[in-house]
Design an enzyme around this catalytic site. Structure first.
Site, PDB file in Angstrom:
ATOM      1  N   ASN A 157       0.887  -1.151  -0.078  1.00  0.00           N
ATOM      2  CA  ASN A 157       0.126  -0.077  -0.054  1.00  0.00           C
ATOM      3  C   ASN A 157       0.937   1.367  -0.016  1.00  0.00           C
ATOM      4  OD1 ASN A 157       0.672  -0.626   2.688  1.00  0.00           O
ATOM      5  ND2 ASN A 157      -1.064   0.769   3.611  1.00  0.00           N
ATOM      6  N   GLU A 255       6.306  -2.009  12.023  1.00  0.00           N
ATOM      7  CA  GLU A 255       4.728  -1.338  11.900  1.00  0.00           C
ATOM      8  C   GLU A 255       4.087  -2.391  11.242  1.00  0.00           C
ATOM      9  OE1 GLU A 255       4.684   1.696  12.972  1.00  0.00           O
ATOM     10  OE2 GLU A 255       6.862   2.488  12.903  1.00  0.00           O
ATOM     11  N   GLU A 464       8.795   4.963  14.763  1.00  0.00           N
ATOM     12  CA  GLU A 464       9.741   5.711  13.647  1.00  0.00           C
ATOM     13  C   GLU A 464       9.286   7.038  13.863  1.00  0.00           C
ATOM     14  OE1 GLU A 464       9.384   3.526  10.019  1.00  0.00           O
ATOM     15  OE2 GLU A 464      10.361   1.829  10.879  1.00  0.00           O
TER      16      GLU A 464
HETATM   17  P1  NAD Z   1       2.698  -8.592   4.382  1.00  0.00           P
HETATM   18  O1  NAD Z   1       2.973  -8.922   5.649  1.00  0.00           O
HETATM   19  O2  NAD Z   1       1.877  -9.660   3.556  1.00  0.00           O
HETATM   20  O3  NAD Z   1       3.990  -8.006   3.510  1.00  0.00           O
HETATM   21  C1  NAD Z   1       4.768  -7.010   3.637  1.00  0.00           C
HETATM   22  C2  NAD Z   1       5.986  -7.220   3.073  1.00  0.00           C
HETATM   23  O4  NAD Z   1       6.719  -8.345   3.828  1.00  0.00           O
HETATM   24  C3  NAD Z   1       6.190  -7.849   1.809  1.00  0.00           C
HETATM   25  O5  NAD Z   1       7.444  -7.327   1.075  1.00  0.00           O
HETATM   26  C4  NAD Z   1       6.331  -9.348   1.586  1.00  0.00           C
HETATM   27  O6  NAD Z   1       7.068  -9.733   0.680  1.00  0.00           O
HETATM   28  C5  NAD Z   1       6.968  -9.347   2.862  1.00  0.00           C
HETATM   29  N1  NAD Z   1       7.011 -10.903   3.539  1.00  0.00           N
HETATM   30  C6  NAD Z   1       5.983 -11.661   3.612  1.00  0.00           C
HETATM   31  N2  NAD Z   1       6.485 -12.837   4.252  1.00  0.00           N
HETATM   32  C7  NAD Z   1       7.668 -12.717   4.867  1.00  0.00           C
HETATM   33  C8  NAD Z   1       8.646 -13.381   5.548  1.00  0.00           C
HETATM   34  N3  NAD Z   1       8.259 -14.656   6.153  1.00  0.00           N
HETATM   35  N4  NAD Z   1       9.878 -13.092   5.822  1.00  0.00           N
HETATM   36  C9  NAD Z   1      10.128 -11.690   5.301  1.00  0.00           C
HETATM   37  N5  NAD Z   1       9.354 -11.015   4.691  1.00  0.00           N
HETATM   38  C10 NAD Z   1       8.173 -11.479   4.262  1.00  0.00           C
HETATM   39  O7  NAD Z   1       1.895  -7.296   4.259  1.00  0.00           O
HETATM   40  P2  NAD Z   1       0.974  -6.517   3.083  1.00  0.00           P
HETATM   41  O8  NAD Z   1       0.009  -7.468   2.690  1.00  0.00           O
HETATM   42  O9  NAD Z   1       1.921  -6.212   1.983  1.00  0.00           O
HETATM   43  O10 NAD Z   1       0.813  -5.140   3.614  1.00  0.00           O
HETATM   44  C11 NAD Z   1      -0.590  -4.889   4.440  1.00  0.00           C
HETATM   45  C12 NAD Z   1      -0.300  -4.922   5.892  1.00  0.00           C
HETATM   46  O11 NAD Z   1       0.787  -3.937   6.210  1.00  0.00           O
HETATM   47  C13 NAD Z   1      -1.380  -4.524   6.491  1.00  0.00           C
HETATM   48  O12 NAD Z   1      -1.604  -5.323   7.599  1.00  0.00           O
HETATM   49  C14 NAD Z   1      -1.340  -3.011   7.039  1.00  0.00           C
HETATM   50  O13 NAD Z   1      -1.957  -2.797   8.185  1.00  0.00           O
HETATM   51  C15 NAD Z   1       0.342  -2.878   7.159  1.00  0.00           C
HETATM   52  N6  NAD Z   1       0.814  -1.689   7.269  1.00  0.00           N
HETATM   53  C16 NAD Z   1       1.073  -1.331   8.485  1.00  0.00           C
HETATM   54  C17 NAD Z   1       1.788   0.157   8.376  1.00  0.00           C
HETATM   55  C18 NAD Z   1       2.280   0.844   9.599  1.00  0.00           C
HETATM   56  O14 NAD Z   1       2.978   1.700   9.440  1.00  0.00           O
HETATM   57  N7  NAD Z   1       1.682   0.268  10.905  1.00  0.00           N
HETATM   58  C19 NAD Z   1       1.501   0.875   7.262  1.00  0.00           C
HETATM   59  C20 NAD Z   1       1.297   0.403   6.089  1.00  0.00           C
HETATM   60  C21 NAD Z   1       0.812  -1.166   5.840  1.00  0.00           C
END
Ligand code: NAD
Length: 500
Positions: A157, A255, A464
C-alpha cells in the site's frame, strides 16, 4: 490506461547494476484493473540476497558512505528528493497502474516521498550528540555510528512512499540498504536506481532485491550480515520475522496492522466528522494501516450519522484508477480482493448493510468494491475485530464515555485512534484512554514528520519518525574520558599480598 514505455521486466539492482536472479526465476506482476500480467519480476532467493548483502557490506566496510560528514550525505539526499520530484508524473502513473490507487491520490506520493528525504537530510545535519560532563572528573561523549547493512521490507500500500520512509533515515544515518519491495507492487521501486544515480549515491549503498516474502524477505531476515530489519506489513508476518530475527539478535522496527477506532460524540462538528470519517476509511482504497475502520457513534446521533454516512458512501465514485474523477480505485490484487469480499460476506451476517456490499454493477472486471458500510456491528463480530484493509467500515453505537473507551480498546490492535467532540476536557480524556500509538482529536490522519509514528499491542514494536528513526539505524558509542588522576583501588600492590 497503460502508461507509455511500461517496463516488461523488473530486475534486481545490486552493487550498481541491474541483474536477474542467479537461478533465472521470475514471477508475474498483474495490474489490478485487468488482472493480467504486464511484466515479470526477478524472483530473488537466498543467493540473490547474499549477493546484495555482500555489495552493501562492502559499501559499509570500505566506505565512503558510513563515514561521510552528515552534510555531505545530506547533499545527496536533497538531490534524491529533487530526483523524486522530477519523476512526479511518472511515479503517479506507475503507482496508480500497479496498485489501483486513484491517480489523484497517487500524485501526492512523490511530494511526500521527497519530503522524507529532505526531512532526514536536515535532521542528520542538525542533530547533535550527547555529552556529559562530570566536573573535574570525566567527560563522556556519545558518538553515533551507523549499525550496518539495513534490511528494508515493505508492503504494497503506497509502496513508493513507504519505501522512502525507510530509505531516507537509513541512508541519512549512513547505513547501506537492501530493499525488498512487496511482490504485488514492484513497479514504482524500479524508479529508485535512476533516482539514486541522479543523486550521486555511491555504488553499493542502495540495493534492491525483488521477490516473494517467504523467499527473498526471509533470506534477508536470516542473513547474519544484516543487523537491522525495518519491516512494515501484516501482524502475522511481523511475528514470523521476529522469531527468525531472534536467531541473530537483530534490531527490529515493526510497523504492523491496525483496526483503528473513531469515537464520535454527539456534541462534535458532525459535518467535519462525516467528511473525515469517510476520507479516513475510503481514501487509498481503504488499503491504509491507519484507516478509521471502526466508527463508534454516540446513541443520540447514531441514526442520523448512519443515514448521512451511508448516503455519502453510496455517492463515492468507484472506477478506473487513471480517471481523475475516481475516488476509490481497484484493490491491489485478486487474492486480496477475494479476501476483502469474503469479509463483506461475513459482514452481511454480522451487521446491517447500509451501502455497498459487492462489485459495482458497471465494473465487470478488475478488483472493484463499492464502499461498504455496516451498522449495528457488535464488538465480537469478525468485521469489528479483524483488519480488512479495504473500503469496508463497521459502525457501532455507544451510550457512555466509558463504553466508548471500552469499545475502542476491545481489539488486539493499537495503531491509531480518532476522537470527535467539542468538549475539550473529554477530548483529552478519551484521547489519553485509547490504547493506540497515535490519536487525532477532531482530525483525520495528518502528520508532522517529527512526531512519533507507530503502534502498540499487535500494531507494532518501536516508533519511527524524527530522531527515533535515526536512533534505530545508529548505535550509540560512548567514550568516557578521565579529566584528572583516577584513584583506583590498587589490587596486587601489597608485596606480601599472595602469602597472607
Ligand atoms: P505482508 O506482511 O503480507 O507483506 C509485507 C512485506 O513482507 C512484503 O514485502 C512481503 O513480501 C514480505 N514478507 C512476507 N512474508 C515474509 C517473511 N516470511 N519474511 C520476510 N518478509 C516477508 O503485508 P502486505 O499485505 O504487503 O501489507 C499490508 C499490511 O501492512 C496491513 O496489515 C497493513 O496494516 C500493514 N501496514 C502497516 C503500516 C504501519 O505503519 N503500521 C503501514 C502500511 C501497511
Amino acid at each position: 490506461m497503460t502508461p507509455a514505455d511500461l517496463p516488461t521486466h523488473l530486475p534486481h539492482f545490486i552493487g550498481g547494476e541491474s541483474v536477474d536472479s542467479v537461478s533465472g526465476a521470475t514471477f508475474d506482476v498483474l495490474d489490478p484493473v485487468s488482472n493480467r500480467p504486464y511484466a515479470t519480476a526477478a524472483a530473488g532467493d537466498r543467493e540473490d540476497v547474499a549477493r546484495a548483502v555482500r555489495a552493501a557490506r562492502t559499501a559499509f566496510t570500505d566506505g565512503p558512505w558510513p563515514t561521510m560528514p552528515g552534510r555531505a550525505r545530506a547533499r545527496i539526499l536533497f538531490a534524491a528528493a529533487d530526483a523524486v520530484e522530477a519523476r512526479e508524473d511518472r511515479l503517479a502513473e506507475l503507482e496508480s497502474f500497479d496498485t489501483g490507487l486513484p491517480i489523484t491520490q497517487a500524485r501526492g506520493q512523490a511530494k511526500r516521498a521527497a519530503e522524507n528525504f529532505r526531512f532526514f537530510a536536515d535532521l542528520i545535519v542538525a542533530r547533535g550528540d550527547d555529552a556529559y560532563s562530570v566536573p573535574g572528573s570525566q567527560l563522556n561523549y556519545v558518538v553515533r555510528r551507523p549499525v550496518g547493512v539495513a534490511g528494508l521490507i515493505t508492503p504494497w500500500n503506497t509502496p513508493f512512499m513507504l519505501e522512502s520512509w525507510k530509505l531516507a533515515p537509513a541512508l541519512a544515518s549512513g547505513c547501506p540498504v537492501v530493499l525488498k519491495p512487496a511482490e504485488f507492487t514492484p513497479l514504482s521501486a524500479s524508479l529508485w536506481p535512476g533516482i539514486m544515480a541522479d543523486a550521486g549515491l555511491p555504488s553499493g549503498v542502495f540495493n534492491l532485491v525483488n521477490g516473494i516474502g517467504e523467499d527473498a524477505g526471509a533470506a534477508l531476515v536470516g542473513h547474519p550480515d544484516v543487523p537491522l530489519i525495518s519491516f512494515t506489513g501484516e501482524t502475522t508476518t511481523g511475528k514470523v520475522i521476529m522469531r527468525e530475527a531472534a536467531e541473530n539478535l537483530k534490531g527490529l522496527s515493526m510497523e504492523l496492522g491496525g483496526k483503528s477506532p473513531v469515537v464520535v460524540f454527539a456534541d462534535c462538528d458532525l459535518e467535519a466528522a462525516l467528511d473525515s470519517t469517510l476520507f479516513g476509511v475510503f481514501s487509498l482504497n481503504g488499503e491504509r494501516c491507519t484507516a478509521g475502520s471502526r466508527i463508534l457513534v454516540e446513541r443520540a446521533i447514531y441514526e442520523e450519522f448512519c443515514e448521512r454516512y451511508a448516503e455519502r458512501a453510496r455517492r463515492i465514485v468507484v472506477g478506473d484508477p487513471a480517471d481523475p474523477a475516481t475516488e476509490v480505485g481497484a484493490l491491489v490484487h485478486p487474492e486480496h480482493y477475494e479476501r476483502v469480499l469474503a469479509y463483506v460476506e461475513t459482514g452481511k451476517g454480522e451487521g446491517r448493510l447500509l451501502a455497498g456490499g459487492g462489485r459495482p454493477e458497471q465494473l465487470r472486471e478488475g478488483n472493484y468494491l463499492a464502499p461498504t458500510v455496516f451498522a449495528d456491528v457488535k464488538p465480537d463480530a469478525r468485521i469489528f475485530q479483524e483488519e480488512i484493509f479495504g473500503p469496508v467500515v463497521a459502525i457501532t453505537p455507544f451510550d457512555t464515555e466509558t463504553e466508548a473507551i471500552d469499545l475502542a480498546n476491545a481489539v488486539r490492535y493499537g495503531l491509531a485512534g480518532y476522537v470527535w467532540t467539542d468538549n475539550l476536557k473529554r477530548g483529552h480524556r478519551v484521547a489519553g484512554a485509547i490504547e493506540a500509538g497515535m490519536v487525532w482529536l477532531n482530525s483525520h490522519n495528518i502528520r508532522d514528520l517529527r512526531t512519533p509514528f507507530g503502534g502498540v499491542k499487535n500494531s507494532g514494536v518501536g516508533h519511527e519518525g524524527g530522531h527515533r528513526s535515526i536512533d534505530f539505524y545508529t548505535d550509540e558509542h560512548i567514550v568516557h574520558v578521565a579529566l584528572g588522576d583516577v584513584h583506583t583501588p590498587r589490587f596486587g600492590a601489597n608485596p606480601d599480598g599472595a602469602s597472607r
